[in-house]
Write a protein that holds these residues in place. Structure first.
Motif, PDB file in Angstrom:
ATOM      1  N   GLY A  41      -2.408  12.565   8.456  1.00  0.00           N
ATOM      2  CA  GLY A  41      -3.627  11.927   8.943  1.00  0.00           C
ATOM      3  C   GLY A  41      -4.332  11.075   7.909  1.00  0.00           C
ATOM      4  O   GLY A  41      -5.464  10.634   8.139  1.00  0.00           O
ATOM      5  N   TYR A  42      -3.664  10.840   6.778  1.00  0.00           N
ATOM      6  CA  TYR A  42      -4.316  10.092   5.696  1.00  0.00           C
ATOM      7  C   TYR A  42      -4.439   8.612   6.056  1.00  0.00           C
ATOM      8  O   TYR A  42      -3.505   7.994   6.566  1.00  0.00           O
ATOM      9  CB  TYR A  42      -3.516  10.243   4.401  1.00  0.00           C
ATOM     10  N   ASN A  43      -5.590   8.041   5.786  1.00  0.00           N
ATOM     11  CA  ASN A  43      -5.848   6.623   6.056  1.00  0.00           C
ATOM     12  C   ASN A  43      -6.295   5.961   4.760  1.00  0.00           C
ATOM     13  O   ASN A  43      -7.366   6.247   4.242  1.00  0.00           O
ATOM     14  CB  ASN A  43      -6.920   6.466   7.145  1.00  0.00           C
ATOM     15  N   PHE A  44      -5.475   5.072   4.253  1.00  0.00           N
ATOM     16  CA  PHE A  44      -5.762   4.404   2.989  1.00  0.00           C
ATOM     17  C   PHE A  44      -7.075   3.623   3.036  1.00  0.00           C
ATOM     18  O   PHE A  44      -7.763   3.479   2.028  1.00  0.00           O
ATOM     19  CB  PHE A  44      -4.601   3.458   2.647  1.00  0.00           C
ATOM     20  N   PHE A  45      -7.435   3.110   4.213  1.00  0.00           N
ATOM     21  CA  PHE A  45      -8.581   2.219   4.321  1.00  0.00           C
ATOM     22  C   PHE A  45      -9.896   2.938   4.605  1.00  0.00           C
ATOM     23  O   PHE A  45     -10.926   2.291   4.789  1.00  0.00           O
ATOM     24  CB  PHE A  45      -8.332   1.191   5.430  1.00  0.00           C
ATOM     25  N   THR A  46      -9.869   4.272   4.651  1.00  0.00           N
ATOM     26  CA  THR A  46     -11.096   5.016   4.916  1.00  0.00           C
ATOM     27  C   THR A  46     -12.160   4.702   3.860  1.00  0.00           C
ATOM     28  O   THR A  46     -11.891   4.746   2.663  1.00  0.00           O
ATOM     29  CB  THR A  46     -10.815   6.525   4.907  1.00  0.00           C
ATOM     30  N   GLY A  47     -13.382   4.377   4.325  1.00  0.00           N
ATOM     31  CA  GLY A  47     -14.486   4.093   3.426  1.00  0.00           C
ATOM     32  C   GLY A  47     -14.583   2.651   2.983  1.00  0.00           C
ATOM     33  O   GLY A  47     -15.535   2.275   2.298  1.00  0.00           O
ATOM     34  N   MET A  48     -13.614   1.813   3.369  1.00  0.00           N
ATOM     35  CA  MET A  48     -13.643   0.400   2.982  1.00  0.00           C
ATOM     36  C   MET A  48     -14.414  -0.414   4.008  1.00  0.00           C
ATOM     37  O   MET A  48     -14.398  -0.121   5.207  1.00  0.00           O
ATOM     38  CB  MET A  48     -12.219  -0.167   2.869  1.00  0.00           C
TER      39      MET A  48
END
Length: 202
Positions: free
Chosen positions: A67-74
Protein backbone atom coordinates in the motif's frame (compact mmCIF):
# COMPACT_ATOMS: atom_id res chain seq x y z
CA UNK A 1 17.36 -29.28 10.31
CA UNK A 2 16.63 -26.90 7.44
CA UNK A 3 18.80 -23.84 7.33
CA UNK A 4 17.29 -20.38 7.68
CA UNK A 5 17.27 -18.71 4.22
CA UNK A 6 18.10 -15.42 5.93
CA UNK A 7 20.95 -16.78 8.06
CA UNK A 8 23.86 -15.32 6.08
CA UNK A 9 24.68 -11.61 6.04
CA UNK A 10 24.56 -11.58 2.22
CA UNK A 11 20.97 -12.89 2.16
CA UNK A 12 19.95 -10.61 5.00
CA UNK A 13 21.16 -7.58 3.13
CA UNK A 14 19.53 -8.70 -0.13
CA UNK A 15 16.09 -9.25 1.42
CA UNK A 16 16.25 -6.21 3.71
CA UNK A 17 16.02 -8.35 6.83
CA UNK A 18 18.04 -7.19 9.84
CA UNK A 19 18.57 -9.61 12.68
CA UNK A 20 17.85 -8.19 16.15
CA UNK A 21 17.90 -9.17 19.79
CA UNK A 22 14.16 -9.59 20.27
CA UNK A 23 12.84 -6.24 18.99
CA UNK A 24 9.09 -6.80 18.40
CA UNK A 25 7.05 -5.78 15.37
CA UNK A 26 5.75 -2.21 15.72
CA UNK A 27 2.19 -3.23 14.82
CA UNK A 28 0.08 -3.40 17.98
CA UNK A 29 -0.80 -6.94 18.98
CA UNK A 30 1.84 -8.57 16.73
CA UNK A 31 4.27 -10.86 18.56
CA UNK A 32 6.61 -11.50 15.63
CA UNK A 33 10.14 -10.07 15.55
CA UNK A 34 10.54 -6.68 13.91
CA UNK A 35 13.28 -7.36 11.39
CA UNK A 36 12.31 -5.12 8.47
CA UNK A 37 12.69 -1.35 8.44
CA UNK A 38 9.86 0.91 7.21
CA UNK A 39 8.95 4.61 7.52
CA UNK A 40 6.53 5.57 10.30
CA UNK A 41 2.85 6.20 9.45
CA UNK A 42 3.39 9.99 9.43
CA UNK A 43 6.05 9.64 6.73
CA UNK A 44 9.85 9.77 6.68
CA UNK A 45 11.70 12.40 8.68
CA UNK A 46 13.17 15.50 7.13
CA UNK A 47 16.92 15.72 6.55
CA UNK A 48 17.24 18.02 9.56
CA UNK A 49 15.55 15.50 11.87
CA UNK A 50 17.69 12.59 10.77
CA UNK A 51 16.46 9.05 10.00
CA UNK A 52 13.28 7.81 11.64
CA UNK A 53 12.04 4.25 11.21
CA UNK A 54 9.81 1.60 12.67
CA UNK A 55 10.48 -2.14 12.60
CA UNK A 56 7.98 -4.63 11.18
CA UNK A 57 7.72 -8.38 10.80
CA UNK A 58 7.74 -9.98 7.35
CA UNK A 59 3.94 -10.13 6.97
CA UNK A 60 3.40 -6.53 8.07
CA UNK A 61 6.23 -5.12 5.94
CA UNK A 62 4.70 -6.89 2.94
CA UNK A 63 1.35 -5.32 3.80
CA UNK A 64 3.03 -1.92 4.13
CA UNK A 65 4.85 -2.26 0.79
CA UNK A 66 1.68 -3.24 -1.06
CA UNK A 67 0.00 0.00 0.00
CA UNK A 68 3.01 2.30 -0.14
CA UNK A 69 2.55 5.49 -2.19
CA UNK A 70 5.70 7.38 -3.10
CA UNK A 71 3.75 10.59 -3.73
CA UNK A 72 2.02 10.75 -0.34
CA UNK A 73 2.37 14.24 1.16
CA UNK A 74 3.50 15.88 -2.09
CA UNK A 75 1.76 18.86 -3.64
CA UNK A 76 0.48 18.60 -7.25
CA UNK A 77 3.47 20.62 -8.45
CA UNK A 78 5.91 18.35 -6.63
CA UNK A 79 4.24 15.25 -8.07
CA UNK A 80 4.40 16.69 -11.58
CA UNK A 81 8.08 17.57 -11.14
CA UNK A 82 8.89 14.03 -9.89
CA UNK A 83 7.11 12.45 -12.87
CA UNK A 84 8.98 14.43 -15.54
CA UNK A 85 11.03 12.05 -17.76
CA UNK A 86 14.27 13.93 -17.07
CA UNK A 87 13.68 14.62 -13.40
CA UNK A 88 17.03 15.03 -11.68
CA UNK A 89 19.00 15.72 -14.88
CA UNK A 90 18.98 19.44 -14.21
CA UNK A 91 21.40 18.87 -11.33
CA UNK A 92 24.94 19.39 -12.53
CA UNK A 93 27.31 16.55 -11.76
CA UNK A 94 31.09 16.54 -11.71
CA UNK A 95 31.30 14.68 -15.02
CA UNK A 96 29.21 17.30 -16.82
CA UNK A 97 30.19 20.38 -14.88
CA UNK A 98 32.03 23.10 -16.75
CA UNK A 99 34.94 22.91 -14.33
CA UNK A 100 34.62 19.26 -13.38
CA UNK A 101 36.40 17.52 -16.22
CA UNK A 102 38.80 14.80 -15.17
CA UNK A 103 42.27 15.39 -16.66
CA UNK A 104 43.44 12.72 -19.10
CA UNK A 105 45.87 10.10 -17.78
CA UNK A 106 49.57 10.56 -18.25
CA UNK A 107 51.03 7.86 -20.49
CA UNK A 108 54.17 7.68 -18.39
CA UNK A 109 52.02 6.50 -15.46
CA UNK A 110 51.01 3.31 -17.31
CA UNK A 111 52.92 0.09 -16.74
CA UNK A 112 52.84 -1.89 -19.99
CA UNK A 113 55.18 -4.88 -19.56
CA UNK A 114 53.91 -6.61 -22.72
CA UNK A 115 54.10 -3.40 -24.77
CA UNK A 116 50.46 -3.86 -25.78
CA UNK A 117 49.64 -0.15 -25.79
CA UNK A 118 52.92 0.94 -27.34
CA UNK A 119 52.86 -1.71 -30.08
CA UNK A 120 49.32 -0.82 -31.08
CA UNK A 121 50.21 2.87 -31.16
CA UNK A 122 53.26 2.26 -33.34
CA UNK A 123 51.21 0.07 -35.67
CA UNK A 124 48.63 2.82 -36.14
CA UNK A 125 51.32 5.44 -36.65
CA UNK A 126 52.94 3.23 -39.28
CA UNK A 127 49.62 2.81 -41.09
CA UNK A 128 48.98 6.57 -41.00
CA UNK A 129 52.50 7.47 -42.17
CA UNK A 130 52.72 9.75 -45.20
CA UNK A 131 54.67 8.64 -48.27
CA UNK A 132 58.21 9.92 -48.58
CA UNK A 133 57.49 11.08 -52.15
CA UNK A 134 54.54 13.16 -50.92
CA UNK A 135 51.97 11.31 -53.02
CA UNK A 136 48.55 11.16 -51.30
CA UNK A 137 47.07 8.02 -49.83
CA UNK A 138 43.33 7.79 -49.24
CA UNK A 139 41.68 5.66 -46.58
CA UNK A 140 40.83 3.07 -49.25
CA UNK A 141 44.45 3.12 -50.43
CA UNK A 142 45.67 2.37 -46.92
CA UNK A 143 43.11 -0.42 -46.48
CA UNK A 144 44.27 -2.01 -49.73
CA UNK A 145 47.91 -1.74 -48.67
CA UNK A 146 47.08 -3.46 -45.40
CA UNK A 147 45.39 -6.35 -47.26
CA UNK A 148 48.50 -6.80 -49.40
CA UNK A 149 50.86 -6.34 -46.46
CA UNK A 150 52.65 -3.39 -48.03
CA UNK A 151 54.06 -0.26 -46.42
CA UNK A 152 52.83 3.22 -47.43
CA UNK A 153 56.09 3.83 -49.35
CA UNK A 154 55.72 0.78 -51.60
CA UNK A 155 56.22 1.54 -55.30
CA UNK A 156 54.55 0.12 -58.40
CA UNK A 157 57.17 -2.63 -58.72
CA UNK A 158 56.67 -3.77 -55.13
CA UNK A 159 52.91 -3.71 -55.71
CA UNK A 160 53.16 -6.04 -58.74
CA UNK A 161 55.57 -8.40 -56.98
CA UNK A 162 53.38 -8.68 -53.89
CA UNK A 163 50.25 -9.23 -55.95
CA UNK A 164 51.93 -12.01 -57.95
CA UNK A 165 53.15 -13.66 -54.74
CA UNK A 166 49.76 -13.63 -53.04
CA UNK A 167 47.83 -14.61 -56.17
CA UNK A 168 49.99 -17.72 -56.55
CA UNK A 169 49.65 -18.52 -52.86
CA UNK A 170 45.86 -18.36 -52.81
CA UNK A 171 44.92 -19.55 -56.32
CA UNK A 172 43.50 -23.12 -56.39
CA UNK A 173 45.69 -24.05 -59.33
CA UNK A 174 48.79 -23.52 -57.20
CA UNK A 175 47.67 -25.30 -54.00
CA UNK A 176 46.21 -28.60 -55.13
CA UNK A 177 42.76 -27.30 -55.99
CA UNK A 178 42.10 -26.07 -52.44
CA UNK A 179 39.37 -23.41 -52.69
CA UNK A 180 39.39 -22.42 -49.01
CA UNK A 181 41.41 -19.30 -49.90
CA UNK A 182 39.06 -17.96 -52.55
CA UNK A 183 37.84 -15.12 -50.34
CA UNK A 184 41.41 -14.04 -49.60
CA UNK A 185 42.24 -14.23 -53.31
CA UNK A 186 39.30 -11.98 -54.19
CA UNK A 187 40.42 -9.45 -51.56
CA UNK A 188 43.95 -9.46 -52.99
CA UNK A 189 42.68 -8.97 -56.55
CA UNK A 190 40.36 -6.15 -55.43
CA UNK A 191 43.14 -4.42 -53.47
CA UNK A 192 45.60 -4.67 -56.37
CA UNK A 193 43.02 -3.43 -58.89
CA UNK A 194 42.35 -0.41 -56.68
CA UNK A 195 45.98 0.47 -55.97
CA UNK A 196 47.29 0.21 -59.51
CA UNK A 197 44.88 3.02 -60.43
CA UNK A 198 45.59 5.08 -57.28
CA UNK A 199 47.58 8.36 -57.70
CA UNK A 200 50.39 7.03 -55.51
CA UNK A 201 51.07 4.20 -57.99
CA UNK A 202 50.52 5.88 -61.35
Amino acid sequence: MASDPFSSRRHNRFHGRVENDGRPCAIEGCTEAGEFRAPPPEGPASHAEGPRWRWLCLDHVREFNSGYNFFTGMSPDEIEAAQRPFSGWERETRAFAANGATPPPKWQDFHDPLDAIGAKFRERMKEAKARADGKPLSTDDRSALKILGLTPDADRKALRQRYTELARRFHPDHNGGDRSHEKALQEVISAYTHLRKAPAFT
